[in-house]
Scaffold this motif. Structure first.
Motif, PDB file in Angstrom:
ATOM      1  N   SER A 549       0.833  -1.200   0.000  1.00 15.29           N
ATOM      2  CA  SER A 549       0.000   0.000   0.000  1.00 15.29           C
ATOM      3  C   SER A 549       0.864   1.244   0.000  1.00 15.29           C
ATOM      4  O   SER A 549       1.961   1.262   0.571  1.00 15.29           O
ATOM      5  CB  SER A 549      -0.946   0.008   1.203  1.00 15.29           C
ATOM      6  N   ALA A 550       0.355   2.276  -0.638  1.00 17.29           N
ATOM      7  CA  ALA A 550       1.026   3.572  -0.645  1.00 17.29           C
ATOM      8  C   ALA A 550       0.681   4.312   0.637  1.00 17.29           C
ATOM      9  O   ALA A 550      -0.243   3.942   1.361  1.00 17.29           O
ATOM     10  CB  ALA A 550       0.604   4.373  -1.866  1.00 17.29           C
ATOM     11  N   TYR A 551       1.419   5.374   0.895  1.00 22.54           N
ATOM     12  CA  TYR A 551       1.194   6.140   2.130  1.00 22.54           C
ATOM     13  C   TYR A 551       0.786   7.570   1.781  1.00 22.54           C
ATOM     14  O   TYR A 551       1.296   8.169   0.833  1.00 22.54           O
ATOM     15  CB  TYR A 551       2.459   6.171   2.981  1.00 22.54           C
ATOM     16  N   GLY A 552      -0.139   8.097   2.574  1.00 26.37           N
ATOM     17  CA  GLY A 552      -0.512   9.494   2.434  1.00 26.37           C
ATOM     18  C   GLY A 552      -1.328   9.792   1.196  1.00 26.37           C
ATOM     19  O   GLY A 552      -1.190  10.869   0.603  1.00 26.37           O
ATOM     20  N   VAL A 553      -2.173   8.850   0.774  1.00 23.32           N
ATOM     21  CA  VAL A 553      -2.995   9.062  -0.420  1.00 23.32           C
ATOM     22  C   VAL A 553      -4.463   9.129  -0.023  1.00 23.32           C
ATOM     23  O   VAL A 553      -4.885   8.569   0.989  1.00 23.32           O
ATOM     24  CB  VAL A 553      -2.785   7.934  -1.446  1.00 23.32           C
ATOM     25  N   ASP A 554      -5.224   9.814  -0.813  1.00 23.06           N
ATOM     26  CA  ASP A 554      -6.672   9.819  -0.636  1.00 23.06           C
ATOM     27  C   ASP A 554      -7.247   8.608  -1.360  1.00 23.06           C
ATOM     28  O   ASP A 554      -6.901   8.343  -2.515  1.00 23.06           O
ATOM     29  CB  ASP A 554      -7.285  11.106  -1.214  1.00 23.06           C
ATOM     30  N   GLY A 555      -8.107   7.890  -0.697  1.00 21.92           N
ATOM     31  CA  GLY A 555      -8.707   6.723  -1.328  1.00 21.92           C
ATOM     32  C   GLY A 555      -7.989   5.445  -0.953  1.00 21.92           C
ATOM     33  O   GLY A 555      -7.334   5.345   0.088  1.00 21.92           O
ATOM     34  N   ASP A 556      -8.087   4.442  -1.813  1.00 22.92           N
ATOM     35  CA  ASP A 556      -7.575   3.101  -1.559  1.00 22.92           C
ATOM     36  C   ASP A 556      -6.053   3.089  -1.658  1.00 22.92           C
ATOM     37  O   ASP A 556      -5.479   3.316  -2.732  1.00 22.92           O
ATOM     38  CB  ASP A 556      -8.187   2.122  -2.574  1.00 22.92           C
ATOM     39  N   ALA A 557      -5.385   2.796  -0.535  1.00 24.26           N
ATOM     40  CA  ALA A 557      -3.920   2.821  -0.510  1.00 24.26           C
ATOM     41  C   ALA A 557      -3.324   1.684  -1.326  1.00 24.26           C
ATOM     42  O   ALA A 557      -2.258   1.842  -1.937  1.00 24.26           O
ATOM     43  CB  ALA A 557      -3.423   2.748   0.936  1.00 24.26           C
ATOM     44  N   THR A 558      -3.998   0.523  -1.349  1.00 22.16           N
ATOM     45  CA  THR A 558      -3.491  -0.597  -2.150  1.00 22.16           C
ATOM     46  C   THR A 558      -3.624  -0.295  -3.635  1.00 22.16           C
ATOM     47  O   THR A 558      -2.719  -0.581  -4.435  1.00 22.16           O
ATOM     48  CB  THR A 558      -4.243  -1.889  -1.804  1.00 22.16           C
TER      49      THR A 558
END
Length: 685
Positions: A549-558
């Motif tokens: 998963s990404a960090y610091g994003v709006d929405g679905d991190a995966t």
């Protein structure tokens, strides 16, 4: 210092019931936090309250001695600290050594021995700071004496602080300056840089910032400054004192319930509980009757405060032992059991206080003859060191086993699901005690950058004029494949170039490290992508990762990670470099090494569900990204790591996993034919 004045609100011995009550608040916050009480997500701030109290009381003691005698005896000061703190420490560390051998899995003994030894010498905080940026150590169970980090910070303060005060006094007397102003200036010269450093380091390296002394000195300095101006606090109006006390307790309570693991700490956030504690101390020093003082200066709170040191010493080892006995597969202790355990810790705490701490602290023989306290301190330290040595020497010696006896994945057929794992093996390779050191390397070199830093380090292996050059890029989950890749490179005449960094996947999105964006990884990836695209000798980029998963994003991190992988892979392909993805292995949700160590005759108890293991780990993002990306091939040997629906911990008398979800180097090497075959199919296409 107070220019000869005794601090207001304290009797000649410096005893104050409200301070004992504030100690009770601090220790209850820490105990509740460690027990997992849901609403005390920031209960760790109790330690910061202790720091302020310690700075206040220790500086007050020094003040009174100088005001009474005109000098400060370092030997008497350190003797008081030794007889006050070290006897109880010796009892606990000796007991922890015994509990380690009796309760903890043998896989933890070596680390526990080092932790106990460094705790006895009060430098364990620096050891924990180093481990906090060690990616492999991040998967280790918590140290049985991890809580000693704060005691180490205080002891280091007790060693340095009186020496610094003597230096300031020398300057004051030589130049005939106002004592209070000189002392405050000296404290500011130490505390302000410490605060600024704490704010900076907490942002860039939160794990290290939490443990090191340099980021905590300012908290003790707040208490010290308060002690120096204590004689002026009697001027505080009663109304102001009442407001200060209430606001101080409110600030501590706010931090305890609103802070959590995502709070950048200590840094600026630590100002909330520390200034809150200072406000409570100031309100009490003014000598007025206040609501905060009435709450704190009660019999129950004073009793808990009196036991606070022993409670703090005992509760954590008991929680760690309870987690081994009654914790889940992930080592988590149910909250109800945690609360019971910290409640029970009052029993050994009370016994330690009544039989050891109080009698020695108040013994006239030690007060009259400081050298005796020095001898006592050395003896107590020796007990802790002896406990560490005892644990270390108790570690069983692993038998010498010929590496060729490790069959590993060679026992698996083309239909690996047919494999029936044994319940026990006569000689496991590597032995569980050797597994942490069974780490991948390339021609004897580690070839992976640590979490900290952005330098682009690289290893090169194979002939310079090789027809095929493969860049190995990713995090530690790509690094683990080096033993197989080295053998394949030897057989095929390849040249390998590594661009590996712990906790840093090859992707153009932010990833998490310690509840924050991993800025080291982002900067490193900028350099890594440039190196991969500018080197026209690279034919293939082989990559893998554990992050899903990404960090610091709006929405679905995966989903954001999937999109980032597709963009990164296709970008490399557009630059003329073919990308091959090593699909991440199943990630067990238990500590395989510990389980095997305690179930050598029942290895089936350490099997785990493949379906559950694949709900975490890099494959969760890699597989959908492979479906979306154009022209990206993959090497997938998961069936030879986890044959069937249940993943066995040992295959072909070879231990499959070491720390966390990493594979042992020995098992990876046994997978060489499978990896080679899969790569051949991909490269042929």
């Amino acid at each position: 210092m107070s220019d000869g004045h005794t601090p207001a609100g304290a009797d000649s011995a410096g005893y104050r019931g409200d301070i004992q009550g504030l100690r009770a608040v601090a220790v209850m916050l820490v105990l509740g936090f460690h027990a997992g009480v849901p609403f005390l997500t920031g209960g760790f701030v109790g330690v910061d309250v202790f720091f302020v109290i310690s700075g206040f009381l220790i500086t007050g003691l020094i003040d009174r001695e100088i005001g009474r005698t005109g000098r400060l005896s370092l030997s008497r000061f350190w003797a008081r600290r030794a007889r006050r703190l070290l006897p109880a420490t010796a009892v606990v560390l000796g007991s922890v050594g015994a509990v380690t051998i009796i309760v903890l899995p043998v896989t933890r003994w070596s680390s526990a021995a080092w932790d106990i030894g460094t705790s006895a010498l009060y430098v364990v905080n620096w050891r924990l700071a180093e481990q906090s940026v060690n990616y492999l150590a991040a998967n280790d169970a918590p140290s049985v004496v991890q809580h000693f980090w704060s005691l180490a910070v205080e002891e280091q303060f007790y060693v340095v602080w009186p020496v610094l005060i003597l230096l300031v006094l020398w300057v004051q007397r030589r130049y005939r300056l106002p004592l209070t102003k000189v002392l405050l200036a000296g404290i500011a010269a130490i505390g302000v840089p410490s605060l600024l450093w704490s704010i900076y380091l907490s942002e860039v390296n939160a794990g290290r910032a939490y443990f090191v002394s340099t980021t905590r000195l300012w908290e003790l300095a707040i208490g010290a400054a308060l002690a120096i101006v204590a004689h002026r606090l009697i001027r505080i109006p009663a109304v102001t004192a009442r407001v200060l006390g209430v606001l101080g307790l409110a600030a501590i309570g706010y931090a305890a319930v609103s802070f959590d693991s995502g709070t950048t700490f200590p840094g600026a956030a630590a100002l909330v509980p520390t200034l809150g504690a200072a406000a409570v101390l100031a309100a009490g020093t003014a000598g007025h009757r206040t609501p905060a003082g009435a709450l704190l200066d009660t019999g129950a709170m004073r009793d808990i405060g009196t036991l606070s040191y022993s409670l703090y010493l005992w509760h954590w080892p008991l929680l760690v032992g309870a987690a081994v006995l009654w914790g889940g597969d992930d080592g988590t202790l149910p909250v109800a059991i945690g609360v019971v355990v910290v409640g029970f810790s009052a029993v050994p705490a009370w016994l330690t206080y009544r039989l050891v701490e109080a009698p020695i602290h108040h013994a006239p023989a030690f007060a009259r003859f400081p050298w005796r306290a020095g001898v006592l301190g050395v003896a107590c330290t020796a007990v802790g060191v002896a406990a560490a040595v005892t644990v270390s020497t108790a570690i069983p010696k692993t038998p010498e086993v010929d590496g060729r006896e490790a069959a590993g994945a060679a026992v698996l057929s083309d239909d690996p699901a047919e494999y029936e794992p044994p319940d026990s093996v006569d000689a496991m390779v590597p032995a569980v005690l050797d597994a942490p050191d069974d780490v991948a390397d390339l021609d004897g070199e580690t070839c992976i950058s640590t979490i900290v830093g952005t330098d682009l380090e690289s290893c090169t292996y194979g002939p310079r004029d090789a027809e095929t050059t493969v860049a190995v890029a990713g995090d530690s989950k790509m690094h683990q494949w080096l033993p197989a890749l080295e053998r394949i490179a030897d057989e095929r005449g390849w040249r390998l170039v590594t661009y590996l960094k712990s906790a840093c996947p090859l992707v153009g999105v932010d990833v998490e490290y310690e509840d924050a964006a991993n800025h080291w990884c982002a900067d490193y990836n900028d350099r890594r992508f440039d190196a991969l695209t500018e080197d026209d000798t690279i034919d293939y980029v082989l990559t893998s990762q554990v992050a899903s998963s990404a960090y610091g994003v709006d929405g679905d991190a995966t989903e954001a990670m999937v999109d980032g992988l597709v963009e990164s892979w296709e970008g490399l392909e557009d630059a003329g470099t073919e990308v091959v993805v090593m699909v991440d292995n199943p990630n067990p949700l238990l500590d395989v090494m510990e389980c095997v160590a305690t179930h050598e005759d029942d290895l089936g108890a350490c099997g785990f569900s493949r379906a559950r293991a694949e709900t975490v780990g890099g494959a969760r993002a890699q597989l959908p990204a492979l479906e979306q990306a154009e022209g990206i091939d993959a090497v997938d040997v998961r069936d030879y790591i986890c044959p069937g629906d249940t993943c066995p911990p040992v295959i072909g008398n070879t231990l499959v996993y070491r720390q966390g979800s990493h594979l042992t180097g020995t098992y990876v090497e046994s997978l060489t034919p499978r990896v080679d075959a899969a790569l051949t199919d991909v490269l042929r296409d």
